[in-house]
Motif scaffolding. Structure first.
Motif, PDB file in Angstrom:
ATOM      1  N   VAL A 199      18.337  75.884 -39.471  1.00  8.81           N
ATOM      2  CA  VAL A 199      18.655  76.927 -38.490  1.00  8.81           C
ATOM      3  C   VAL A 199      20.085  77.422 -38.687  1.00  8.81           C
ATOM      4  O   VAL A 199      20.345  78.639 -38.702  1.00  8.81           O
ATOM      5  CB  VAL A 199      18.451  76.401 -37.057  1.00  8.81           C
ATOM      6  N   ALA A 200      21.031  76.509 -38.861  1.00  8.87           N
ATOM      7  CA  ALA A 200      22.438  76.894 -39.029  1.00  8.87           C
ATOM      8  C   ALA A 200      22.638  77.715 -40.295  1.00  8.87           C
ATOM      9  O   ALA A 200      23.377  78.709 -40.301  1.00  8.87           O
ATOM     10  CB  ALA A 200      23.316  75.642 -39.056  1.00  8.87           C
ATOM     11  N   LEU A 202      20.414  79.641 -41.959  1.00  7.50           N
ATOM     12  CA  LEU A 202      19.816  80.971 -41.825  1.00  7.50           C
ATOM     13  C   LEU A 202      20.634  81.854 -40.879  1.00  7.50           C
ATOM     14  O   LEU A 202      20.822  83.050 -41.146  1.00  7.50           O
ATOM     15  CB  LEU A 202      18.375  80.844 -41.332  1.00  7.50           C
ATOM     16  N   LEU A 203      21.115  81.297 -39.782  1.00  3.86           N
ATOM     17  CA  LEU A 203      21.945  82.076 -38.857  1.00  3.86           C
ATOM     18  C   LEU A 203      23.214  82.564 -39.548  1.00  3.86           C
ATOM     19  O   LEU A 203      23.629  83.721 -39.381  1.00  3.86           O
ATOM     20  CB  LEU A 203      22.305  81.240 -37.630  1.00  3.86           C
ATOM     21  N   TYR A 204      23.815  81.692 -40.355  1.00  2.00           N
ATOM     22  CA  TYR A 204      25.033  82.093 -41.052  1.00  2.00           C
ATOM     23  C   TYR A 204      24.768  83.240 -42.025  1.00  2.00           C
ATOM     24  O   TYR A 204      25.513  84.223 -42.072  1.00  2.00           O
ATOM     25  CB  TYR A 204      25.617  80.900 -41.808  1.00  2.00           C
ATOM     26  N   TYR A 206      22.428  85.524 -42.040  1.00  2.00           N
ATOM     27  CA  TYR A 206      22.079  86.798 -41.410  1.00  2.00           C
ATOM     28  C   TYR A 206      23.194  87.362 -40.542  1.00  2.00           C
ATOM     29  O   TYR A 206      23.207  88.561 -40.252  1.00  2.00           O
ATOM     30  CB  TYR A 206      20.798  86.633 -40.596  1.00  2.00           C
ATOM     31  N   TRP A 207      24.151  86.539 -40.124  1.00  2.00           N
ATOM     32  CA  TRP A 207      25.228  87.036 -39.269  1.00  2.00           C
ATOM     33  C   TRP A 207      26.546  87.261 -40.015  1.00  2.00           C
ATOM     34  O   TRP A 207      27.417  87.954 -39.514  1.00  2.00           O
ATOM     35  CB  TRP A 207      25.474  86.041 -38.121  1.00  2.00           C
ATOM     36  N   GLN A 208      26.713  86.711 -41.197  1.00  2.21           N
ATOM     37  CA  GLN A 208      27.966  86.823 -41.934  1.00  2.21           C
ATOM     38  C   GLN A 208      28.061  88.202 -42.611  1.00  2.21           C
ATOM     39  O   GLN A 208      27.188  88.571 -43.404  1.00  2.21           O
ATOM     40  CB  GLN A 208      28.038  85.717 -42.994  1.00  2.21           C
TER      41      GLN A 208
END
Length: 451
Positions: A199-200, A202-204, A206-208
């Motif tokens: 999860v961490a 994939l979040l990074y 898509y948000w970076q």
């Protein structure tokens, strides 16, 4: 060499996280529950990692492909490779997780003691559920590694290790409101940690903002079937290469288990220590694959050669230090796992000495594999690995352990021999491929290369 070192360090730490989950499990289990649960957890961890190794090793080809696409400034191609890697991880996890479940239900085939069999089966069933988040994390990480941004995977891995250690303690012991699950608490801790990592990561991504040029909305419509097939075509042989080595060590655990529970616990301690240094070497191997792949993308064969040699030098240096540590502090290292069983400690200390001897062979063979993967050379290395580990190492381990009565030490001598054969053959293969490319490759693109 400095560039390889800078790229290697965060990848090494991220790679270590994959195996240190099992090391953390074994440290807590050995200290809190004793030798038999330690042997069961170690065997289940080994076999579970064996199942997932095809995916972990296979997906690593994506970073080299991303590096080549980046050399061509192909943002759309990078996007397709990223999405294809995620789909490939899902496909692989369904197959590999299913095989892991089947293996757990037929654990009696490994001929272990009833207590080890019962505990290891339940442990492995829980670990089977963690194959999907593990492979999703590995797939997402390939985008960062291929674009030479490996630090975030390192940070996520380090935080996950702390998370895993905390939940090992509270779920094994039943601290506060948490249930006392004993050995199964350790398996659940690993599952939760791997979900967090996926999860961490994939979040990074898509948000970076750094990755936004590669994740544009118009790219989402591009088909990825060709890239999925390419990843599977190149990745499965590479994954099988990794599998053959991991399988050798996992089956060595089974052979040692036939010698008795005390040998199994001792072997697990030594193999845990060796797996830490091995995963450090795989970090250098991944950096070699990325730098060699980037050089090949620029048609820079000399750059590919320099990247490969730099990785060999770094790996030999690192593994020489590891060998020195194993040979001089073997008793202390064993005491980190277990203190109240002198028999197990004595056997484990002798095995750690042999593990120190084979550090150089292990480091050389894994870097040769990474360098060849950067050149998209995967089929012949797979055959070499199959021969070295399953034709040489495993039969020799059995013969030395039983007919020649060298016990667990014989198993480790067989492993050392197989690793040495693989190191020699794969290194020769790399330099022969370089010579062949020198004869057939045109001049570098634009005369420029980052290598």
């Amino acid at each position: 060499m400095a560039d390889t070192f800078r790229l290697s360090v965060p990848i090494i730490i991220a790679q270590l996280g994959v195996v240190l989950m099992g090391v953390t499990d074994n440290l807590f289990v050995g200290r809190l529950l004793g030798a038999v649960p330690l042997g069961a957890a170690g065997l289940a961890n080994s076999l579970s990692f064996l199942m997932s190794s095809v995916g972990v090793g296979g997906l690593s080809v994506v970073a080299a492909l991303v590096a080549q696409a980046n050399s061509r400034a192909d943002a759309a191609g990078i996007n397709r490779l990223f999405r294809a890697g995620l789909w490939a991880s899902v496909l692989m996890s369904v197959v590999l997780g299913g095989l892991s479940v089947i293996l757990a239900f037929y654990f009696e085939l490994f001929g272990q003691s009833p207590d080890v069999t019962r505990l290891a089966r339940d442990f492995m069933l829980i670990l089977s559920a963690s194959v999907l988040p593990l492979l999703l994390f590995v797939a997402a990480r390939q985008l960062c590694d291929g674009l030479r941004q490996p630090r975030v995977a390192m940070l996520i891995t380090l935080s996950a290790l702390g998370f895993n250690a905390l939940f090992n303690y509270v779920l094994i012991q039943g601290v506060g409101p948490f249930p006392q699950w004993g050995l199964m608490g350790s398996a659940v801790a690993t599952l939760l940690s791997r979900v967090y990592m996926a999860v961490a990561m994939l979040l990074y991504v898509y948000w970076q903002p750094l990755f936004k040029p590669y994740l544009l909305a118009e790219f989402a419509k591009l088909p990825v079937q060709v890239e999925i097939r390419q990843i599977l075509r190149l990745g499965i042989p590479g994954g099988l290469t990794f599998f053959f080595e991991v399988a050798t060590f996992s089956l060595a655990v089974v052979i040692v288990g036939w010698l008795g529970d005390d040998r199994l616990a001792a072997h697990q301690i030594a193999i845990n220590l060796a797996s830490v240094t091995y995963m450090m070497a795989t970090g250098i191997s991944s950096a070699a694959a990325i730098r060699v792949g980037a050089a090949i993308g620029y048609n820079n064969v000399d750059g590919a050669l320099r990247a490969g040699i730099a990785a060999f030098v770094l790996s030999v240096s690192l593994m020489s230090l590891a060998a020195l540590l194993f040979l001089t502090t073997n008793d202390w290292l064993v005491s980190l796992y277990i203190r109240d069983n002198p028999g197990v400690m004595h056997i484990a200390a002798s095995l750690v000495i042999i593990a120190g001897v084979f550090q150089l062979s292990d480091g050389v063979q894994v870097v040769a594999l990474g360098s060849l993967r950067g050149m998209a050379d995967v089929n012949v290395p797979t055959v070499i690995s199959l021969f070295s580990y399953w034709v040489v190492a495993l039969p020799l381990s059995y013969v030395l352990a039983f007919p020649l009565k060298l016990d667990a030490v014989g198993v480790w001598i067989g492993l050392l021999t197989g690793l040495t054969v693989a190191a020699v053959l794969l290194t020769v293969r790399f330099f022969r491929r370089i010579r062949r490319l020198h004869r057939t490759t045109p001049l570098p693109v634009s005369g420029i290369s980052p290598v």
